[in-house]
Design an enzyme around this catalytic site. Sequence first.
Site, PDB file in Angstrom:
ATOM      1  N   HIS A   1       0.868  -1.104   0.084  1.00 35.46           N
ATOM      2  CA  HIS A   1       0.000   0.094  -0.074  1.00 35.46           C
ATOM      3  C   HIS A   1       0.943   1.228  -0.267  1.00 35.46           C
ATOM      4  O   HIS A   1       0.583   1.992  -0.715  1.00 35.46           O
ATOM      5  CB  HIS A   1      -0.894   0.081   1.139  1.00 35.46           C
ATOM      6  CG  HIS A   1      -1.710   1.324   1.549  1.00 35.46           C
ATOM      7  ND1 HIS A   1      -2.544   1.477   0.573  1.00 35.46           N
ATOM      8  CD2 HIS A   1      -1.402   2.268   2.374  1.00 35.46           C
ATOM      9  CE1 HIS A   1      -2.948   3.037   0.870  1.00 35.46           C
ATOM     10  NE2 HIS A   1      -2.308   3.268   2.145  1.00 35.46           N
TER      11      HIS A   1
ATOM     12  N   GLU B   1       7.219 -14.079 -22.201  1.00 31.85           N
ATOM     13  CA  GLU B   1       7.630 -14.157 -20.794  1.00 31.85           C
ATOM     14  C   GLU B   1       8.371 -15.762 -20.477  1.00 31.85           C
ATOM     15  O   GLU B   1       8.882 -15.735 -19.634  1.00 31.85           O
ATOM     16  CB  GLU B   1       6.411 -14.183 -19.862  1.00 31.85           C
ATOM     17  CG  GLU B   1       5.431 -12.752 -20.292  1.00 31.85           C
ATOM     18  CD  GLU B   1       4.326 -12.890 -19.321  1.00 31.85           C
ATOM     19  OE1 GLU B   1       4.158 -12.286 -18.275  1.00 31.85           O
ATOM     20  OE2 GLU B   1       3.335 -13.556 -19.675  1.00 31.85           O
TER      21      GLU B   1
ATOM     22  N   ASP C   1       8.733 -11.600 -15.741  1.00 34.11           N
ATOM     23  CA  ASP C   1       8.533 -13.080 -15.775  1.00 34.11           C
ATOM     24  C   ASP C   1       9.564 -13.510 -16.553  1.00 34.11           C
ATOM     25  O   ASP C   1      10.208 -14.748 -16.297  1.00 34.11           O
ATOM     26  CB  ASP C   1       7.256 -13.393 -16.327  1.00 34.11           C
ATOM     27  CG  ASP C   1       6.272 -13.578 -15.408  1.00 34.11           C
ATOM     28  OD1 ASP C   1       6.467 -13.941 -14.199  1.00 34.11           O
ATOM     29  OD2 ASP C   1       4.998 -12.978 -15.568  1.00 34.11           O
TER      30      ASP C   1
ATOM     31  N   CYS D   1       7.032  -4.505 -22.170  1.00 36.10           N
ATOM     32  CA  CYS D   1       6.325  -3.910 -21.093  1.00 36.10           C
ATOM     33  C   CYS D   1       6.482  -4.292 -19.609  1.00 36.10           C
ATOM     34  O   CYS D   1       6.101  -4.165 -18.676  1.00 36.10           O
ATOM     35  CB  CYS D   1       4.700  -4.328 -21.315  1.00 36.10           C
ATOM     36  SG  CYS D   1       4.442  -6.199 -21.366  1.00 36.10           S
TER      37      CYS D   1
HETATM   38  C1  PEP Z   1       6.083  -9.297 -16.925  1.00 39.83           C
HETATM   39  O1  PEP Z   1       6.161 -10.251 -16.683  1.00 39.83           O
HETATM   40  O2  PEP Z   1       7.201  -8.587 -17.416  1.00 39.83           O
HETATM   41  C2  PEP Z   1       4.843  -8.349 -16.865  1.00 39.83           C
HETATM   42  C3  PEP Z   1       4.878  -7.299 -17.400  1.00 39.83           C
HETATM   43  O3  PEP Z   1       3.789  -8.899 -16.366  1.00 39.83           O
HETATM   44  P1  PEP Z   1       3.311  -8.974 -15.110  1.00 39.83           P
HETATM   45  O4  PEP Z   1       4.230  -8.032 -14.301  1.00 39.83           O
HETATM   46  O5  PEP Z   1       2.066  -8.550 -14.728  1.00 39.83           O
HETATM   47  O6  PEP Z   1       3.566 -10.396 -14.808  1.00 39.83           O
HETATM   48 MG    MG Z   2       4.360 -11.573 -16.192  1.00 44.92          MG
END
Ligand code: PEP
Ligand code: MG
Length: 586
Positions: free
Chosen positions: A205, A447, A471, A518
């Site tokens: 939080h 990933e 990931d 991302c």
């Molecule tokens: C990632 O795995 O890089 C990703 C953007 O997804 P999350 O962090 O939501 O697993």
């Molecule tokens: Mg991920």
Amino acid sequence: MQHAINRRVPRREQLTMDPLRGIPASPGIALGPSFVIRQPSLKVDRDTVKDPKAELERLESALELGRQQLNDLVTQTQEEIASSEAAIFDAHAMFLDDPALLDRVRQAIQTDRLNAPAAWKDSIEHFAQQMEAVDDEYLRARASDIRDVGRRVLRILLGKEDSEAARLSTPSIIIARDLAPSDTVQLNRELVLGFGTAEGGATSHTAILAKALGLPAVVGVGPKLTQIGPGVDLILDGNEGSVWVAPDREMQDEFRARQAKAHVVSVENQKHAHAPAVSLDGVQVEIVANIGSLDDSRTALDMGAEGVGLLRTEFLYLDRQSAPTEQEQTLAYQAILDVMGDRPVVVRTLDVGGDKPLPYLQVEEEQNAFLGWRAIRMCLDEPEFFKIQLRALWRSSPGHDLRIMFPMIATVDEVRQARALLDEARNEVLNAGHAISDSVQVGIMVEIPSVAILSDLMAPEVDFFSVGTNDLTQYTLAADRTNQRVARLGDACHPAVLRQIRDVTQAAHAHGKWVGVCGELAGDSAGIPILLGLGLDELSMTPHAIPAAKAQIRRWSAKDAERLAKEALSLASAEGVRQLVSANQA
Ligand code: PEP
Ligand code: MG
């Protein structure tokens, strides 16, 4: 500007005193005295009661008062901060009506004849511990929400005062074991310089709040932090995750200078946040946002996002007792797409499962949740459940640049199956008489190393790739991203990860497809020039990182970045890569 490969000693290495180290949860530097928030001790005596009925009534009236307080906090927070913050108190209020919790407490009072405070405390602890055992950082952070709402009712039952947060009267750095929403809402925000907590992770939080307020925060520092007394001078560095206790004058001057410089830079970056990110030699990288709510989509636009590169749809599914309906989801996606207008919006389909269980889905506990039944694996096994989301996405598509992305893909076959379900959902939506866009792109997240290794076979199956470095790093280095003991292994700057990004980018481009990143690496100043050099088309990051990322790309030429990336890929460690980039930053 030229970027000769040279190695300067970073300035921070000249500092002598050792800081306390934690997790950098929100960037920026704060200097000021500590204000320590300690939870009042709520000692509970365990008694056997003669009149369980009276004890049940005592419980009900405490719950009622708790609900009233929470409703007031929702109104207050909506006015003062943001509705995403207010949603936390809404979730707390919902928890006070949770049948599983209430049954357990009532039974402890009625059957075991336990007094209300003890019955309440036991039950709260039971649910908090259950949440803590979950192999997911986000859900583990929710354990502190359960304890927070638990303490509220316990305080009422014991007739104790509210948190000491309300006593903050001078500009200070807030120090606590873990900050609860009900503490932070009582703080006078004008006087908060930053946050440091002994516990908590990057999605706690405190981290969420600090980011929303644009204040620095360091979390997970450990018990030494709570030994700090009130009014002690501190330096809190949310960029590095460090806290200096009682720093000398020289160090304070050094950080004050850094702070002033960072402020000037951030004001300057913000001024140009809405211009595109074009390198010195004319290469444009699309800079988009990672979001998880409607509020985030507005922040993203303010920060200069050119679209959304990752909408995490979990927000629609978590913290509730039943699955969101097709209509509910359609409206939620439409609201976000409307904010983004004709900008691209990549919506990731549901990414939950073994590690993020949902009360309305039968998910068995798994020994290796991160290697288990989750995300696309679960969705493909539950096609009717999955198609609710897919239909909602089609229905929200008209008039927008919607892109649908599947998470945790491991095989070519999974892509084909997911696309087949997407086609079925499309026909169902058309048969039901709804309009749809005919230009929805379909892509996958990279990933899992198998996808990077087979990216030449994957590319013909998709319109785009987006590399989820969070990931991808954990699977490449076999380092659980939620396990602090192996955190040092899980650095996305590792050449083993970077080489996969290179391969995926080359495969995508060879097939005329676009590719983005991302994961957190996309907003990391060490990653950005390398990703520019590897030829990524799009970088998607937390909205607040956008102005600085755009500014960084404008300082580089793609040619120099390419040379830098080539050298980075030849190194053997993530530290080596970070040092290389740091020595060459413009
Ligand atoms: C990632 O795995 O890089 C990703 C953007 O997804 P999350 O962090 O939501 O697993
Ligand atoms: Mg991920």
